[in-house]
Design an enzyme around this catalytic site. Sequence first.
Site, short mmCIF file in Angstrom:
data_model
loop_
_atom_site.label_atom_id
_atom_site.label_comp_id
_atom_site.label_asym_id
_atom_site.label_seq_id
_atom_site.Cartn_x
_atom_site.Cartn_y
_atom_site.Cartn_z
N HIS A 179 -3.04 7.03 2.75
CA HIS A 179 -3.49 5.76 2.20
C HIS A 179 -4.87 5.46 2.78
O HIS A 179 -5.09 5.62 3.98
CB HIS A 179 -2.50 4.65 2.56
CG HIS A 179 -3.02 3.28 2.28
ND1 HIS A 179 -3.58 2.97 1.06
CD2 HIS A 179 -3.11 2.17 3.05
CE1 HIS A 179 -3.98 1.70 1.09
NE2 HIS A 179 -3.71 1.20 2.28
N CYS A 236 0.82 -1.22 0.00
CA CYS A 236 0.00 0.00 0.00
C CYS A 236 0.85 1.27 0.00
O CYS A 236 0.33 2.35 -0.27
CB CYS A 236 -0.96 0.00 1.18
SG CYS A 236 -1.99 -1.46 1.23
N ASN A 268 -9.98 -0.33 0.56
CA ASN A 268 -8.52 -0.25 0.46
C ASN A 268 -8.09 -0.79 -0.92
O ASN A 268 -8.25 -1.98 -1.19
CB ASN A 268 -7.91 -1.08 1.60
CG ASN A 268 -6.40 -1.07 1.61
OD1 ASN A 268 -5.77 -0.65 0.64
ND2 ASN A 268 -5.82 -1.55 2.69
N1 COA Z 1 -18.21 -8.57 10.32
C1 COA Z 1 -18.61 -8.82 11.56
N2 COA Z 1 -17.76 -9.19 12.55
C2 COA Z 1 -16.46 -9.28 12.22
C3 COA Z 1 -15.98 -9.03 10.93
C4 COA Z 1 -16.92 -8.66 9.95
N3 COA Z 1 -16.58 -8.39 8.68
N4 COA Z 1 -14.66 -9.20 10.91
C5 COA Z 1 -14.29 -9.54 12.15
N5 COA Z 1 -15.39 -9.61 12.95
C6 COA Z 1 -15.46 -9.94 14.35
C7 COA Z 1 -14.25 -10.68 14.83
O1 COA Z 1 -14.40 -12.07 14.56
C8 COA Z 1 -14.26 -10.37 16.30
O2 COA Z 1 -15.19 -11.23 16.94
P1 COA Z 1 -14.85 -11.85 18.36
O3 COA Z 1 -14.68 -10.67 19.28
O4 COA Z 1 -16.06 -12.68 18.63
O5 COA Z 1 -13.58 -12.61 18.18
C9 COA Z 1 -14.80 -8.95 16.37
O6 COA Z 1 -15.46 -8.72 15.12
C10 COA Z 1 -13.73 -7.90 16.56
O7 COA Z 1 -12.71 -8.17 15.62
P2 COA Z 1 -11.39 -7.32 15.63
O8 COA Z 1 -10.46 -7.87 14.62
O9 COA Z 1 -10.92 -7.16 17.03
O10 COA Z 1 -11.97 -5.92 15.14
P3 COA Z 1 -11.22 -4.55 15.02
O11 COA Z 1 -11.95 -3.53 15.77
O12 COA Z 1 -9.73 -4.68 15.24
O13 COA Z 1 -11.44 -4.20 13.47
C11 COA Z 1 -10.26 -4.28 11.39
C12 COA Z 1 -10.95 -5.06 12.48
C13 COA Z 1 -9.67 -5.25 10.38
C14 COA Z 1 -11.29 -3.38 10.71
C15 COA Z 1 -9.15 -3.42 12.03
O14 COA Z 1 -8.34 -4.21 12.87
C16 COA Z 1 -8.29 -2.75 11.02
O15 COA Z 1 -8.75 -1.92 10.28
N6 COA Z 1 -6.99 -3.07 10.97
C17 COA Z 1 -6.09 -2.48 10.04
C18 COA Z 1 -6.33 -3.11 8.72
C19 COA Z 1 -5.68 -2.39 7.61
O16 COA Z 1 -5.86 -1.23 7.46
N7 COA Z 1 -4.91 -3.12 6.81
C20 COA Z 1 -4.32 -2.65 5.64
C21 COA Z 1 -3.10 -1.88 5.92
S1 COA Z 1 -2.47 -1.30 4.45
#
Ligand code: COA
Length: 330
Positions: A257, A116, A287
């Site tokens: 980004h 990215c 993204n």
């Molecule tokens: N829909 C519903 N629930 C979901 C889900 C979805 N699409 N994806 C994950 N969950 C659930 C998980 O299973 C978890 O459940 P649990 O608590 O029962 O285990 C819960 O939601 C929380 O998941 P978590 O991963 O802790 O959520 P989060 O608040 O960290 O958000 C992201 C997840 C991926 C949105 C976040 O971590 C993020 O944006 N990270 C950076 C990603 C990124 O930008 N990557 C590219 C970099 S270039």
Amino acid sequence: MASVSTVILGTGSYAPARILTNAELTKMVDTSDEWIVSRSGIRERHIAAPDEATSDMAVAAARAALADAHLTAADIDLLIVATVTPDMPVPAVSCIIQAKLGLRTNVACFDLNAACSGFVYALDTASAMLTSGRYRRALVIGAEKLSAITDWKDRTTCVLFGDGAGAVVLGVSHEPGVGVIGTQLGAYGDSTDLLCVPKGGSSFPATAESIAAGDHFLKMKGKEVFKIAVRAMEEAARDILEHHHLRADQIELVIPHQANLRIIEAISQYLKVPMERFYVNVDRFGNTSSASIPIALDEARRLGRIKRGDYTLLVAFGAGLTYGSALIRW
Ligand code: COA
């Protein structure tokens, strides 16, 4: 010695026609519009047609950038394509794009993979090559078909990514203080496992088992990536401003980004730059990796968000884990 800098002569972008909404995703995986919007800010993303490759999107964005610059394919002598989703592993997609665009044969063509952060890395590379005096005009493209490496059964990743392409035409200027006035790049190579496609490369060539297990799709440890992303982007922004003796309030527009609205909001808070000065389109694109910044840059220019004399800050973060920033004065 007279100063020479790289300037952006034109921008262009392309988004595939097909829009995939959060409502449609709820029919594919166990998720909800509320979860996706509250955790990422994403409402919809563009998805390439099955027969639409990264090169096709790149060519459309490049043609728009050339038209914007009032230049033709014959004017280009350097092509760099930032991507993690080339049409095929070998050869470089830049060569496929060279042929489709009808660029001359004596044009340097190569791909660059910094995930990215790829566009910022490519901008830095092109700037160095142009200011060396050996090249006159460059086409830098960020293009991705992430839908091709997305596991559409994995709700933790499939809601986040989209397809598209953005491009810039670069040239050189002797006007002091304008153009790409600084760049800063880096990487945390000890965290490669946080965001990767684990198999299908030379360490684990694809097998029937690895394909059945979905190991050629993107895997991400979202929470860990989130924390490092915020820190790295804030530092990359702060460092480049300090280096050029600028305060954050002198930046008219930050183009980050577009991975997640919460990451952008956190950076806005830490840098004390209000959200109105951040360009955001993650709600409509998700993204798009290397394509995200050049698409946003093109939209921002076309919407009149960038004027002559303005400072624009690009700041990126991605798999690797890579990061980078670039400061542009128009
Ligand atoms: N829909 C519903 N629930 C979901 C889900 C979805 N699409 N994806 C994950 N969950 C659930 C998980 O299973 C978890 O459940 P649990 O608590 O029962 O285990 C819960 O939601 C929380 O998941 P978590 O991963 O802790 O959520 P989060 O608040 O960290 O958000 C992201 C997840 C991926 C949105 C976040 O971590 C993020 O944006 N990270 C950076 C990603 C990124 O930008 N990557 C590219 C970099 S270039």
